[in-house]
Motif scaffolding. Structure first.
Motif, short mmCIF file in Angstrom:
data_model
loop_
_atom_site.label_atom_id
_atom_site.label_comp_id
_atom_site.label_asym_id
_atom_site.label_seq_id
_atom_site.Cartn_x
_atom_site.Cartn_y
_atom_site.Cartn_z
N HIS A 88 -0.10 -26.53 -21.27
CA HIS A 88 -0.83 -25.20 -20.42
C HIS A 88 -0.06 -23.73 -20.15
O HIS A 88 0.80 -23.48 -20.78
N SER A 89 -1.77 -22.92 -20.53
CA SER A 89 -1.27 -21.76 -20.67
C SER A 89 -0.59 -21.51 -19.42
O SER A 89 -1.81 -22.10 -18.56
N LEU A 90 0.23 -20.77 -18.61
CA LEU A 90 0.35 -19.42 -17.64
C LEU A 90 -0.49 -18.51 -17.76
O LEU A 90 -0.15 -17.39 -18.64
N LEU A 91 -1.42 -18.46 -16.50
CA LEU A 91 -2.76 -17.18 -16.71
C LEU A 91 -2.15 -16.91 -15.38
O LEU A 91 -2.01 -17.12 -14.14
N GLU A 92 -1.97 -14.97 -15.12
CA GLU A 92 -1.75 -14.42 -14.43
C GLU A 92 -3.08 -13.47 -13.55
O GLU A 92 -4.03 -12.91 -14.62
N SER A 93 -3.05 -13.99 -12.82
CA SER A 93 -4.24 -12.46 -12.69
C SER A 93 -4.17 -11.71 -11.86
O SER A 93 -2.91 -11.24 -11.54
N GLN A 94 -5.07 -10.89 -11.66
CA GLN A 94 -4.89 -8.78 -11.35
C GLN A 94 -4.20 -9.18 -10.01
O GLN A 94 -3.14 -7.74 -9.76
N GLU A 95 -3.77 -9.70 -9.22
CA GLU A 95 -3.96 -9.83 -7.76
C GLU A 95 -1.55 -10.50 -7.69
O GLU A 95 -1.22 -10.32 -6.86
N GLY A 96 -1.22 -10.74 -8.91
CA GLY A 96 -0.32 -11.46 -9.02
C GLY A 96 0.15 -12.42 -9.16
O GLY A 96 0.97 -13.35 -9.52
N SER A 97 -1.21 -13.50 -8.83
CA SER A 97 -1.05 -14.73 -8.80
C SER A 97 -0.66 -15.27 -10.21
O SER A 97 -1.10 -14.55 -11.30
N CYS A 98 -0.50 -16.56 -9.84
CA CYS A 98 -0.26 -17.68 -11.79
C CYS A 98 -0.45 -18.32 -11.14
O CYS A 98 -0.60 -19.43 -10.31
N CYS A 99 -0.96 -19.11 -12.23
CA CYS A 99 -1.65 -21.00 -12.27
C CYS A 99 -1.33 -20.96 -13.77
O CYS A 99 -1.89 -19.98 -14.89
N LEU A 100 -1.51 -22.20 -13.85
CA LEU A 100 -1.51 -22.84 -15.31
C LEU A 100 -3.05 -23.58 -15.64
O LEU A 100 -4.06 -24.49 -14.55
N GLN A 101 -3.00 -23.50 -16.80
CA GLN A 101 -4.46 -23.85 -17.27
C GLN A 101 -4.48 -24.55 -18.85
O GLN A 101 -3.89 -24.49 -19.28
N THR A 102 -4.81 -25.55 -18.65
CA THR A 102 -5.19 -27.12 -19.30
C THR A 102 -5.22 -25.77 -21.09
O THR A 102 -6.47 -25.35 -21.05
N LEU A 103 -4.40 -25.71 -22.66
CA LEU A 103 -4.64 -25.42 -23.26
C LEU A 103 -5.07 -26.17 -24.70
O LEU A 103 -5.95 -26.06 -24.92
N SER A 104 -3.98 -27.72 -25.33
CA SER A 104 -4.49 -28.67 -25.79
C SER A 104 -3.83 -29.87 -25.38
O SER A 104 -2.81 -29.85 -24.43
N SER A 105 -3.99 -31.19 -26.05
CA SER A 105 -3.48 -31.81 -25.99
C SER A 105 -3.14 -33.09 -27.19
O SER A 105 -4.72 -32.73 -28.16
N GLN A 106 -2.81 -33.33 -27.58
CA GLN A 106 -3.06 -34.58 -28.68
C GLN A 106 -2.01 -36.22 -28.08
O GLN A 106 -1.26 -36.10 -27.97
#
Length: 416
Positions: A88-106
């Protein structure tokens, strides 16, 4: 049940992640939840731990952040009960918040649980290929590469007769890997020559081997832990016998070396709480057991997950201290910030307690009202450490975040 916790290796990030497995309809189920938290030292925050995100997942057996950014982003590895290794990659928004988004799975195999993972990047080296080693309940070890954001299995082999509880890289030579299993064996593997036979097999542990961590600061130093309640320190050049053995009074489920201090080792000891070992005398040739320099005893269930944060508590607080007359800080009297998080109610209970678990009254400055608790003490020695740690316990759904202040000279003055 909360089973693991991990803190990112990037100093810029302040997030902590924890997982929880549960039951549905009174029957045990392998379902879980991934939480993303943010910790802030801002004195206006109460509590300083904020939940940013939660994701329903399969039960999670292990979590670790990659030590270096991947394509400019922090990446979290997750070992799941479905036999998957997820990123899961950590994405940062312009507002400064963060969220995890699935990147890959095996998937590492059918009808098995992925039990542990480790990244090859423990020495913060981003110049070499990023790889992951994973162990599973079928006794197999898998090595995977990360290319263009996708996981690819490089090799897989049968390593242990029963569950392979733990796998880890040598951070100094990532062609070397280690594994530990419920067959009481600790094994080494040279990935250049293939997995046909291990480089060594040790039966020094008398029960299942469930924790292994390579020291990222001292070459050849390896720490292992077991259900036999002992922490062993090894020299990777001589794996016939450990050079130090320390009894912990509980099964050692996880071991974590401090991210910057070469001699501090954090141990999650199941039925006997969390402890910090000072390993310098042992690594310098004394051959003695490692003294415990700190213990955290405020959990009421199995001590399972633990990690250090790279967030420095020694820097000045971003907010100015209150103008009121200064009082003796909680840290000066041995106090700890206790933050309990309970799911699924998403409720927090924040309090201050001393080392024995006694409540510290509100009249003492709290983390939300005084910068002294989480700010650097100007009177402290330059060599002192102020560490932020997170720990979680198995059955009571608790995540605790706590501070530990330590002066290395104190360990040198302790009686032998």
């Amino acid at each position: 049940m909360v089973s693991c916790v991990t803190a990112p290796q990037h100093p810029r990030l302040r997030d902590l992640s924890a997982t929880e497995g549960g039951e549905e309809g009174g029957t045990p189920s392998r379902t879980g939840r991934l939480y993303l938290f943010e910790f802030r030292r801002d004195v206006s925050m109460r509590p300083p731990l904020t939940e940013l995100q939660s994701k329903d997942t399969a039960a999670i057996l292990d979590l670790k952040w990659c030590h270096v950014p991947v394509s400019g982003k922090a990446v979290l590895g997750l070992a799941a009960a479905t036999g998957e290794l997820q990123l899961h990659s950590l994405l940062e928004s312009q507002e400064g918040s963060c969220c995890l988004q699935t990147l890959s799975s095996q998937t590492v195999g059918a009808e098995r649980l992925a039990l542990s993972l480790d990244w090859s990047t423990g020495r913060m080296d981003s110049s070499s290929d990023v790889r992951v080693v994973c162990s599973d309940s079928a006794g197999c070890i898998s090595v995977l590469s990360l290319e263009e954001g996708s996981l690819m299995t490089v090799s897989q082999w049968k390593a242990h007769d029963f569950e392979a509880w733990i796998s880890a890289f040598s951070y100094w030579d990532t062609q070397l890997a280690y594994s530990g299993g419920d067959d009481c064996k600790l094994k080494g593997w040279d990935l250049r020559v293939g997995p046909s036979s291990p480089t060594f097999i040790s039966k020094r542990h008398s029960m299942g081997v469930c924790s292994i961590h390579s020291n990222p600061h001292r070459e050849h130093i390896l720490a292992t832990g077991s259900y036999d309640e002992h922490v062993l320190l090894w020299d990777g050049r001589n794996m016939k016998q450990p050079f130090s053995e320390t009894s912990m009074g509980g099964g050692v489920w996880r071991l974590k070396w401090h991210p910057t201090h070469p001699h501090l080792l954090l141990a999650a000891c199941m039925h006997n709480d969390f402890h910090v070992l000072h390993c310098q005398p042992a690594t310098e040739g004394s051959g003695s057991a490692c003294p415990v320099v700190a213990s955290y005893i405020l959990h009421n269930s199995l001590a399972y997950g633990a990690d250090w944060s790279r967030l420095s508590l020694e820097e000045p607080s971003p907010c100015p201290p209150p103008a009121a007359e200064p009082k003796k800080s909680v840290t000066e009297s041995g106090g700890h910030l206790r933050i309990q998080y309970e799911s699924p109610t998403a409720s927090f209970d924040t309090s201050l307690e001393d080392d024995a678990g006694r409540y510290i009254p509100e009249s003492t400055p709290s983390p939300a009202s005084s910068a002294a608790v989480l700010a650097h003490n100007p009177d402290a020695e330059a060599s002192s450490l102020s560490c932020l740690l997170a720990s979680c316990s198995f059955y009571d759904h608790m995540l605790h975040v706590w501070r530990w202040d330590w002066t290395p000279e104190e360990a040198q003055q302790e009686p032998e």
